[in-house]
Design a protein around this motif. Sequence first.
Motif, PDB file in Angstrom:
ATOM      1  N   MET A 175       0.838  -1.203   0.000  1.00 34.97           N
ATOM      2  CA  MET A 175       0.000   0.000   0.000  1.00 34.97           C
ATOM      3  C   MET A 175       0.869   1.248   0.000  1.00 34.97           C
ATOM      4  SD  MET A 175      -3.156  -1.101   2.480  1.00 34.97           S
ATOM      5  CE  MET A 175      -3.544   0.575   2.841  1.00 34.97           C
ATOM      6  N   TRP A 176       1.931   1.248   0.772  1.00 31.99           N
ATOM      7  CA  TRP A 176       2.838   2.391   0.831  1.00 31.99           C
ATOM      8  C   TRP A 176       3.460   2.649  -0.542  1.00 31.99           C
ATOM      9  CZ3 TRP A 176       4.189   6.394   3.706  1.00 31.99           C
ATOM     10  CH2 TRP A 176       5.391   7.033   3.452  1.00 31.99           C
ATOM     11  N   LEU A 177       3.922   1.590  -1.187  1.00 32.11           N
ATOM     12  CA  LEU A 177       4.517   1.751  -2.506  1.00 32.11           C
ATOM     13  C   LEU A 177       3.485   2.182  -3.538  1.00 32.11           C
ATOM     14  CD1 LEU A 177       6.952  -1.299  -2.673  1.00 32.11           C
ATOM     15  CD2 LEU A 177       7.543   1.112  -2.480  1.00 32.11           C
ATOM     16  N   GLY A 178       2.270   1.719  -3.393  1.00 35.26           N
ATOM     17  CA  GLY A 178       1.229   2.065  -4.341  1.00 35.26           C
ATOM     18  C   GLY A 178       0.743   3.491  -4.207  1.00 35.26           C
ATOM     19  N   ALA A 197       2.848 -13.944  -7.582  1.00 35.31           N
ATOM     20  CA  ALA A 197       1.824 -13.545  -6.611  1.00 35.31           C
ATOM     21  C   ALA A 197       2.397 -12.517  -5.642  1.00 35.31           C
ATOM     22  CB  ALA A 197       1.340 -14.770  -5.832  1.00 35.31           C
ATOM     23  N   PRO A 198       1.559 -11.612  -5.167  1.00 33.55           N
ATOM     24  CA  PRO A 198       2.038 -10.661  -4.153  1.00 33.55           C
ATOM     25  C   PRO A 198       2.481 -11.403  -2.893  1.00 33.55           C
ATOM     26  CG  PRO A 198      -0.106 -10.001  -5.006  1.00 33.55           C
ATOM     27  CD  PRO A 198       0.180 -11.352  -5.551  1.00 33.55           C
ATOM     28  N   ALA A 199       3.508 -10.894  -2.259  1.00 37.99           N
ATOM     29  CA  ALA A 199       4.065 -11.562  -1.082  1.00 37.99           C
ATOM     30  C   ALA A 199       3.045 -11.627   0.048  1.00 37.99           C
ATOM     31  CB  ALA A 199       5.326 -10.849  -0.621  1.00 37.99           C
ATOM     32  N   TRP A 200       2.236 -10.576   0.207  1.00 36.77           N
ATOM     33  CA  TRP A 200       1.267 -10.579   1.302  1.00 36.77           C
ATOM     34  C   TRP A 200       0.245 -11.694   1.124  1.00 36.77           C
ATOM     35  CZ3 TRP A 200      -3.848 -10.193   0.366  1.00 36.77           C
ATOM     36  CH2 TRP A 200      -4.252  -9.620  -0.837  1.00 36.77           C
ATOM     37  N   SER A 201      -0.166 -11.989  -0.108  1.00 32.56           N
ATOM     38  CA  SER A 201      -1.168 -13.041  -0.309  1.00 32.56           C
ATOM     39  C   SER A 201      -0.596 -14.423  -0.010  1.00 32.56           C
ATOM     40  CB  SER A 201      -1.735 -12.986  -1.723  1.00 32.56           C
ATOM     41  OG  SER A 201      -0.744 -13.310  -2.668  1.00 32.56           O
ATOM     42  N   PHE A 202       0.655 -14.643  -0.391  1.00 34.29           N
ATOM     43  CA  PHE A 202       1.282 -15.934  -0.112  1.00 34.29           C
ATOM     44  C   PHE A 202       1.385 -16.182   1.389  1.00 34.29           C
ATOM     45  CE2 PHE A 202       5.139 -18.377   0.825  1.00 34.29           C
ATOM     46  CZ  PHE A 202       4.849 -19.545   0.157  1.00 34.29           C
ATOM     47  N   GLN A 257       7.822  -1.081  -7.989  1.00 36.23           N
ATOM     48  CA  GLN A 257       7.509  -2.461  -8.339  1.00 36.23           C
ATOM     49  C   GLN A 257       6.778  -3.109  -7.181  1.00 36.23           C
ATOM     50  OE1 GLN A 257      11.235  -4.314  -9.105  1.00 36.23           O
ATOM     51  NE2 GLN A 257      11.495  -3.365 -11.105  1.00 36.23           N
ATOM     52  N   ALA A 258       5.849  -3.989  -7.518  1.00 33.44           N
ATOM     53  CA  ALA A 258       5.124  -4.717  -6.488  1.00 33.44           C
ATOM     54  C   ALA A 258       6.069  -5.694  -5.784  1.00 33.44           C
ATOM     55  CB  ALA A 258       3.964  -5.482  -7.100  1.00 33.44           C
TER      56      ALA A 258
END
Length: 92
Positions: A15-18, A68-73, A26-27
């Motif tokens: 969220m901070w990067l976004g 996949a995003p790290a948070w989802s994993f 980069q995500a």
Amino acid sequence: MALLGAALLFGAADMWLGVVQSYGAQAITMGRLWALISVRSMNLVEALITRHLWSPIWDLGIWPILVAPAWSFFAVLGFLFFVFGRPPVSER
């Protein structure tokens, strides 16, 4: 609980990067984390699987996890450990 905490931290970082650094950011994906830790091991595992084992293992099994995003994993893994790692009600 540690994996769920890591998921929360990676989600906050995404969220901070976004929001704050939207230009050129980069995500945070699992592949990017693995590359930050050791690009050499990632290349070795990819070469081992694609050349000596069955190539669709990398394409259909590992690659979707790496993008996949790290948070989802970490959230999925933490949730599975939380649900299935609890002792049965009779043992409490």
